[in-house]
Motif scaffolding. Structure first.
Motif, short mmCIF file in Angstrom:
data_model
loop_
_atom_site.label_atom_id
_atom_site.label_comp_id
_atom_site.label_asym_id
_atom_site.label_seq_id
_atom_site.Cartn_x
_atom_site.Cartn_y
_atom_site.Cartn_z
N PHE A 1 0.83 -1.20 0.00
CA PHE A 1 0.00 0.00 0.00
C PHE A 1 0.86 1.26 0.00
O PHE A 1 0.60 2.21 -0.75
N LEU A 2 1.90 1.27 0.83
CA LEU A 2 2.76 2.45 0.91
C LEU A 2 3.51 2.69 -0.39
O LEU A 2 3.71 3.83 -0.81
N ARG A 3 3.93 1.61 -1.05
CA ARG A 3 4.65 1.76 -2.31
C ARG A 3 3.72 2.18 -3.44
O ARG A 3 4.04 3.08 -4.22
N ASP A 4 2.57 1.53 -3.56
CA ASP A 4 1.69 1.75 -4.71
C ASP A 4 0.89 3.04 -4.59
O ASP A 4 0.70 3.76 -5.57
N TYR A 5 0.39 3.35 -3.40
CA TYR A 5 -0.52 4.47 -3.25
C TYR A 5 0.14 5.74 -2.72
O TYR A 5 -0.33 6.85 -2.98
N LEU A 6 1.21 5.59 -1.95
CA LEU A 6 1.89 6.76 -1.40
C LEU A 6 3.24 7.00 -2.04
O LEU A 6 3.90 7.98 -1.72
N GLY A 7 3.68 6.11 -2.93
CA GLY A 7 4.93 6.32 -3.65
C GLY A 7 6.17 6.14 -2.83
O GLY A 7 7.22 6.74 -3.14
N ALA A 8 6.13 5.33 -1.77
CA ALA A 8 7.31 5.12 -0.93
C ALA A 8 8.34 4.26 -1.67
O ALA A 8 7.99 3.33 -2.39
N ASP A 9 9.62 4.61 -1.50
CA ASP A 9 10.71 3.84 -2.12
C ASP A 9 11.14 2.66 -1.26
O ASP A 9 11.45 1.58 -1.76
N THR A 10 11.22 2.87 0.04
CA THR A 10 11.66 1.84 0.97
C THR A 10 10.77 1.87 2.20
O THR A 10 10.37 2.94 2.67
N ALA B 1 17.04 1.16 12.07
CA ALA B 1 16.40 0.80 10.80
C ALA B 1 16.58 1.89 9.76
O ALA B 1 16.80 1.61 8.57
N VAL B 2 16.54 3.16 10.20
CA VAL B 2 16.75 4.27 9.27
C VAL B 2 18.18 4.26 8.76
O VAL B 2 18.43 4.48 7.56
#
Length: 314
Positions: A5-14, A46-47
């Motif tokens: 969801f974060l990658r597809d809808y919010l454009g997150a890379d990682t 993690a960051v």
């Protein structure tokens, strides 16, 4: 589960988050001990793993004191206030997304209208359900139309084919439909003008392991169903499912559209010359229905999606 969801809808890379421990491909319900819960210093670690040594993220957003550790690694840091903030407009998202799980589909100004309509809708739903249960199936389409329920039929509905004696009375046509409400099979029968035997799954955890359901026939007709409701939403994921048809019929003018697609050729069935697997047939049917309804199809059945998620999550 959150990463797609974060990658597809919010454009997150990682994406990094608290992981669940797994045993033989199944979640145990316990947190993975290798990293634990990502809070405080563990979130900062993690960051560092994501961005690498010597680089700093541009902006860090946090909501509590435990976020200070990873926010200190960012060039700019902002603490999100606890006060409600304005949601991102739908047209600003990379892809359209809808979250909905409830009975009402109203804006605040229409709420008084729903309260006023509720007694009328209650009686109307009782009448519509009684008509559907008592009248013969060939009469239901016109009867529902007289009561404000519109049934739209598209495509050519196949006539019932005689079943050969060699099959012992088994066979017939399989109508493979998408799921809109619990009334899918009812309105399919209304569109056909005759009752049909219905096979459903997802009624228990065991049935999820047994799907897709094996059939007795290679005569498969995909059916695309759509429904429109103006006031009450006739489906829920958390409430009492038995009340879904009642809420659908409480709408002033609900509508169901049933579209019959072409029967699958023999080479695209399990028993035809192509010898397709049941999953391949299900994926192909899903593509046909999705393209008819202008949906984006992932080419995966429900079981495929679960297996893909498990493999990539752990």
């Amino acid at each position: 589960m959150a990463e797609p969801f974060l990658r597809d809808y919010l454009g997150a890379d990682t994406v990094a988050g608290t992981e669940l421990a797994a045993w033989r491909g199944r979640a145990t319900g316990m947190v993975d001990a290798r990293r634990g819960v990502l809070v405080g210093e563990r979130k900062a670690e993690a960051v560092r793993e994501m961005v690498g040594d010597g680089e700093m993220p541009d902006i860090g957003l946090g909501g509590r004191r435990s976020d200070y550790a990873f926010m200190s690694l960012c060039k700019e840091a902002y603490l999100v206030p606890r006060d409600p903030v304005e949601a991102v407009p739908a047209d600003k998202l990379p892809r359209p997304v809808i979250f909905h799980d409830g009975r009402l589909r109203l804006r605040s100004l229409a709420a008084p209208l729903a309260v006023a309509w509720f007694p009328v809708g209650f009686l109307l739903a009782c009448v519509r359900i009684a008509v559907g249960a008592l009248l013969p199936m060939p009469w239901l389409r016109r009867a529902f139309g007289a009561l404000g329920v519109c049934v739209v039929l598209r495509g050519a509905a196949p006539a019932p084919a005689p079943m050969p004696p060699s099959t012992g009375g088994r066979g017939g046509v399989l109508f493979a439909s998408n799921h809109r409400t619990l009334l899918d099979a009812v309105f399919l029968s209304v569109a056909l003008g005759r009752p049909v035997v219905t096979i459903t799954y997802s009624v228990s955890r065991l049935s999820e392991l047994l799907s897709p359901i094996r059939t007795l026939t290679d005569d498969i007709v995909p059916v695309a169903t759509e429904c429109w409701m103006s006031m009450f939403h006739g489906t829920t994921a958390r409430g009492c499912k038995a009340m879904d048809p009642f809420y659908f019929f409480m709408n002033p003018f609900p509508e169901y559209t049933v579209t019959f697609l072409d029967k699958l050729p023999a080479e695209l069935t399990c028993g035809g010359s192509g010898g397709k697997s049941s999953h391949d047939v299900a994926n192909h049917v899903q593509k046909l229905i999705a393209s008819t309804l202008s949906y984006e199809c992932t080419s995966l059945t429900r079981r495929d999606k679960y297996q893909h998620w498990w493999r990539n999550a752990f």
